[in-house]
Design a protein around this motif. Structure first.
Motif, PDB file in Angstrom:
ATOM      1  N   GLY A 272       7.598   0.918  21.499  1.00  0.00           N
ATOM      2  CA  GLY A 272       8.104   0.314  20.267  1.00  0.00           C
ATOM      3  C   GLY A 272       7.084   0.398  19.144  1.00  0.00           C
ATOM      4  N   ALA A 273       7.311  -0.374  18.120  1.00  0.00           N
ATOM      5  CA  ALA A 273       6.441  -0.336  16.933  1.00  0.00           C
ATOM      6  C   ALA A 273       6.180  -1.749  16.440  1.00  0.00           C
ATOM      7  N   VAL A 274       5.071  -1.938  15.802  1.00  0.00           N
ATOM      8  CA  VAL A 274       4.707  -3.214  15.201  1.00  0.00           C
ATOM      9  C   VAL A 274       4.185  -2.954  13.772  1.00  0.00           C
ATOM     10  N   ARG A 275       4.230  -4.033  12.970  1.00  0.00           N
ATOM     11  CA  ARG A 275       3.655  -3.996  11.618  1.00  0.00           C
ATOM     12  C   ARG A 275       2.388  -4.840  11.615  1.00  0.00           C
ATOM     13  N   VAL A 276       1.289  -4.192  11.299  1.00  0.00           N
ATOM     14  CA  VAL A 276       0.004  -4.883  11.229  1.00  0.00           C
ATOM     15  C   VAL A 276      -0.346  -5.054   9.753  1.00  0.00           C
ATOM     16  N   ALA A 277      -0.636  -6.302   9.328  1.00  0.00           N
ATOM     17  CA  ALA A 277      -0.901  -6.594   7.914  1.00  0.00           C
ATOM     18  C   ALA A 277      -2.131  -7.474   7.780  1.00  0.00           C
ATOM     19  N   VAL A 278      -2.865  -7.254   6.734  1.00  0.00           N
ATOM     20  CA  VAL A 278      -4.010  -8.085   6.347  1.00  0.00           C
ATOM     21  C   VAL A 278      -3.807  -8.447   4.878  1.00  0.00           C
ATOM     22  N   ALA A 279      -4.064  -9.715   4.521  1.00  0.00           N
ATOM     23  CA  ALA A 279      -3.838 -10.172   3.144  1.00  0.00           C
ATOM     24  C   ALA A 279      -4.966 -11.084   2.700  1.00  0.00           C
ATOM     25  N   GLN A 280      -5.200 -11.071   1.389  1.00  0.00           N
ATOM     26  CA  GLN A 280      -6.242 -11.926   0.803  1.00  0.00           C
ATOM     27  C   GLN A 280      -5.719 -12.499  -0.514  1.00  0.00           C
ATOM     28  N   ASP A 281      -6.119 -13.731  -0.809  1.00  0.00           N
ATOM     29  CA  ASP A 281      -5.692 -14.406  -2.039  1.00  0.00           C
ATOM     30  C   ASP A 281      -6.303 -13.701  -3.255  1.00  0.00           C
ATOM     31  N   VAL A 282      -5.453 -13.399  -4.262  1.00  0.00           N
ATOM     32  CA  VAL A 282      -5.941 -12.710  -5.463  1.00  0.00           C
ATOM     33  C   VAL A 282      -6.704 -13.652  -6.387  1.00  0.00           C
ATOM     34  N   ALA A 283      -6.803 -14.935  -6.018  1.00  0.00           N
ATOM     35  CA  ALA A 283      -7.612 -15.847  -6.832  1.00  0.00           C
ATOM     36  C   ALA A 283      -9.042 -15.346  -6.930  1.00  0.00           C
ATOM     37  N   ASP A 284      -9.506 -14.672  -5.886  1.00  0.00           N
ATOM     38  CA  ASP A 284     -10.847 -14.100  -5.935  1.00  0.00           C
ATOM     39  C   ASP A 284     -10.942 -13.028  -7.019  1.00  0.00           C
ATOM     40  N   ILE A 285      -9.858 -12.243  -7.152  1.00  0.00           N
ATOM     41  CA  ILE A 285      -9.840 -11.220  -8.205  1.00  0.00           C
ATOM     42  C   ILE A 285      -9.847 -11.885  -9.581  1.00  0.00           C
ATOM     43  N   ASN A 286      -9.024 -12.923  -9.721  1.00  0.00           N
ATOM     44  CA  ASN A 286      -8.947 -13.611 -11.013  1.00  0.00           C
ATOM     45  C   ASN A 286     -10.279 -14.251 -11.386  1.00  0.00           C
ATOM     46  N   ALA A 287     -10.947 -14.832 -10.386  1.00  0.00           N
ATOM     47  CA  ALA A 287     -12.247 -15.451 -10.656  1.00  0.00           C
ATOM     48  C   ALA A 287     -13.264 -14.402 -11.080  1.00  0.00           C
ATOM     49  N   ALA A 288     -13.258 -13.253 -10.377  1.00  0.00           N
ATOM     50  CA  ALA A 288     -14.184 -12.184 -10.744  1.00  0.00           C
ATOM     51  C   ALA A 288     -13.885 -11.651 -12.142  1.00  0.00           C
ATOM     52  N   THR A 289     -12.605 -11.542 -12.480  1.00  0.00           N
ATOM     53  CA  THR A 289     -12.229 -11.060 -13.814  1.00  0.00           C
ATOM     54  C   THR A 289     -12.682 -12.040 -14.889  1.00  0.00           C
ATOM     55  N   ARG A 290     -12.504 -13.356 -14.626  1.00  0.00           N
ATOM     56  CA  ARG A 290     -12.958 -14.340 -15.605  1.00  0.00           C
ATOM     57  C   ARG A 290     -14.470 -14.281 -15.790  1.00  0.00           C
ATOM     58  N   ASP A 291     -15.198 -14.123 -14.695  1.00  0.00           N
ATOM     59  CA  ASP A 291     -16.651 -14.019 -14.804  1.00  0.00           C
ATOM     60  C   ASP A 291     -17.049 -12.772 -15.603  1.00  0.00           C
ATOM     61  N   PHE A 292     -16.331 -11.682 -15.360  1.00  0.00           N
ATOM     62  CA  PHE A 292     -16.618 -10.452 -16.094  1.00  0.00           C
ATOM     63  C   PHE A 292     -16.343 -10.640 -17.592  1.00  0.00           C
TER      64      PHE A 292
ATOM     65  N   VAL B 204     -11.451  -4.166  -9.114  1.00  0.00           N
ATOM     66  CA  VAL B 204     -11.716  -5.156  -8.072  1.00  0.00           C
ATOM     67  C   VAL B 204     -10.576  -5.171  -7.060  1.00  0.00           C
ATOM     68  N   GLU B 205      -9.342  -5.025  -7.552  1.00  0.00           N
ATOM     69  CA  GLU B 205      -8.202  -5.017  -6.646  1.00  0.00           C
ATOM     70  C   GLU B 205      -8.255  -3.807  -5.713  1.00  0.00           C
ATOM     71  N   ARG B 206      -8.618  -2.657  -6.254  1.00  0.00           N
ATOM     72  CA  ARG B 206      -8.735  -1.478  -5.381  1.00  0.00           C
ATOM     73  C   ARG B 206      -9.856  -1.663  -4.370  1.00  0.00           C
ATOM     74  N   ARG B 207     -10.932  -2.264  -4.795  1.00  0.00           N
ATOM     75  CA  ARG B 207     -12.043  -2.505  -3.860  1.00  0.00           C
ATOM     76  C   ARG B 207     -11.625  -3.484  -2.766  1.00  0.00           C
ATOM     77  N   MET B 208     -10.878  -4.523  -3.156  1.00  0.00           N
ATOM     78  CA  MET B 208     -10.386  -5.479  -2.163  1.00  0.00           C
ATOM     79  C   MET B 208      -9.440  -4.790  -1.187  1.00  0.00           C
ATOM     80  N   ALA B 209      -8.569  -3.928  -1.719  1.00  0.00           N
ATOM     81  CA  ALA B 209      -7.636  -3.213  -0.841  1.00  0.00           C
ATOM     82  C   ALA B 209      -8.391  -2.320   0.136  1.00  0.00           C
ATOM     83  N   THR B 210      -9.477  -1.723  -0.310  1.00  0.00           N
ATOM     84  CA  THR B 210     -10.284  -0.889   0.590  1.00  0.00           C
ATOM     85  C   THR B 210     -10.895  -1.727   1.705  1.00  0.00           C
ATOM     86  N   ASP B 211     -11.436  -2.897   1.345  1.00  0.00           N
ATOM     87  CA  ASP B 211     -12.019  -3.772   2.367  1.00  0.00           C
ATOM     88  C   ASP B 211     -10.951  -4.251   3.348  1.00  0.00           C
TER      89      ASP B 211
END
Length: 451
Positions: A146-166, A37-44
């Motif tokens: 110049g250069a910039v850092r572009v970042a996207v982040a998501q709360d891993v609570a979604d991963i934990n919830a999916a793991t608990r459901d699994f 799930v974490e790899r899938r989230m990272a892909t998204d």
């Protein structure tokens, strides 16, 4: 010494092993699911990141801005768990999603190569943990360089919830698998121990006389045990045969001296030396009885498991002999033994038992002696009944003891009943005396029934 049930120990060991294995499997599967799930989230998140990089532009004032922000509504809701941020190399936040509100992503100090995608776990603005992906982008001269850092982040609570459901969906399935495996383990233990039960059955058959050896029809792991037991039985049979042969030699060797002694007794009586003759006769009788005692003890070592004796025929033979004695001629004899009854004993040993019992009964009976027999389950009960005065209950053990004589006036050495008891015990039987009321006496022999 380790006791208890081998079946229970094997079943318990199997059940514990199954539960441990399934527990480890559950842990491993949930871990793999969480990583998936974490790899899938990272892909998204990478897809969103690429869109953010493509949408970098400058406004009319020349300020760098995001012209094509993602349209996920969580980016517009404060602290919704999904965030993006553009940071200059100086650390100044150039642009960010509205969901960050007045916070910013705490990106770690990282050496970023141009275009390289990095993934981090960072603290979130709401106190949780975020999965963040970022990339260093070199700006074109039109955008100021110049250069910039572009970042996207998501709360891993979604991963934990999916793991608990699994895990919640997985555990009932693993519980069912555990039950099936434990049941299979029980069947496996039963099948695995079946040869030992077969060994037990064969040994029981040897004990009751329906078989002579275990044989070799067992699995490879049990066959050596059966072979060793059969070898032990063979050795014991050879020892018994040798012991019987030695006893026979002993009896044959003493036969001639006893015959000579009997002749000397007759000559002394003819000369009128009755007292000396009586003493020698008593000595000779004692010697004969002691020889019989030793022969009986030799027979006690073991007998053939296929031995068989017809009770009625042996009883009739013994009655015919005792009836010809002076005491037996005046008694009434009855043989009420069914013709089809057979016991697991050598005919000679049964003759010895009944001979001692009938001789003893003839000495004490008033008018009548009867021999009866009946079956009780796997046993044959033979009773010798006389109408003598009986034996007081407290004196029964004395009568069955070696050398025990209740009548000191008559002939004998007190070994007859003891020999009969020894022989009965040698064939897994018993000898008891009773009832003890005056006017009746019963000697009861219980022997295994022959198949």
């Amino acid at each position: 010494m380790i006791g208890g049930s081998l079946r229970l120990r094997l079943f318990a060991a199997g059940a514990v092993s199954i539960l441990l294995a399934l527990g480890l499997a559950a842990l491993g599967l949930t871990t793999l699911f969480e990583r998936h799930v974490e790899r899938r989230m990272a892909t998204d998140l990478t897809v969103i990141l690429d869109r953010l990089v493509a949408g970098l532009d400058s406004d009319t004032t020349g300020k760098l801005t995001e012209t094509d922000p993602p349209d996920d509504p969580r980016f517009d809701k404060p602290l919704a768990g999904l965030y993006w941020q553009v940071t200059a190399e100086s650390g100044v936040v150039v642009d960010r999603s509205r969901s960050l509100w007045d916070s910013q992503l705490a990106l770690p100090a990282d050496e970023l190569s141009e275009g390289t995608l990095h993934r981090h776990h960072i603290p979130g603005p709401g106190g949780g943990t975020l999965l963040a992906v970022e990339r260093r982008v070199i700006l074109s001269p039109r955008l100021g360089g110049g250069a910039v850092r572009v970042a996207v982040a998501q709360d891993v609570a979604d991963i934990n919830a999916a793991t608990r459901d699994f895990a919640g969906d997985l555990l009932p399935f693993l519980g069912l698998v555990a039950l099936l495996l434990v049941a299979a383990s029980a069947v496996q233990v039963a099948v695995g121990l079946a040869p030992l039960k077969a060994v037990q059955a064969r040994l029981a058959a040897i004990r009751v006389g329906t078989a002579e050896r275990l044989g070799r029809a067992f699995p490879d792991e049990v066959r050596p045990l059966a072979v060793e037991v059969d070898a032990l039985l063979d050795q014991r049979e050879r020892q018994v045969t040798a012991a019987r042969a030695r006893a026979s030699d002993l009896a044959h060797g003493l036969k001639t001296p006893l015959q000579v002694l009997a002749g000397d007794i007759d000559r002394l009586q003819a000369k009128g030396e009755s007292a000396i003759a009586a003493d020698l006769a008593a000595i000779g009788e004692a010697m004969r009885r002691h020889v019989e005692r030793e022969l009986a003890r030799t027979r006690r070592t073991a007998g053939s498991v296929t031995a068989r004796a017809a009770v009625a025929a042996v009883a009739e033979q013994v009655i015919a002999v005792v009836r010809r004695t002076p005491r037996g001629e005046v008694l009434e004899w009855s043989n009420a033994v069914p013709a089809d009854l057979a016991v697991r004993i050598q005919p000679d040993d049964l003759t010895e038992i009944l001979g001692n019992l009938l001789e003893n009964a003839a000495r004490h009976a008033a008018e009548r002696i009867e021999v009866r027999a009946a079956t009780e389950a796997d046993w044959v009960v033979v009773s010798v009944i006389d109408d003598g005065p009986g034996i007081p209950e407290v004196q029964v053990p004395i009568a069955l003891r070696r050398g025990g004589r209740l009548d000191q006036t008559g002939p004998g050495t007190g070994l007859g009943l003891a020999i009969a008891a020894d022989l009965a015990e040698a064939w897994d039987g018993t000898l008891t005396l009773g009832p003890t009321a005056p006017g009746a006496m019963t000697a009861v022999v219980r022997l295994p029934r022959a198949g």
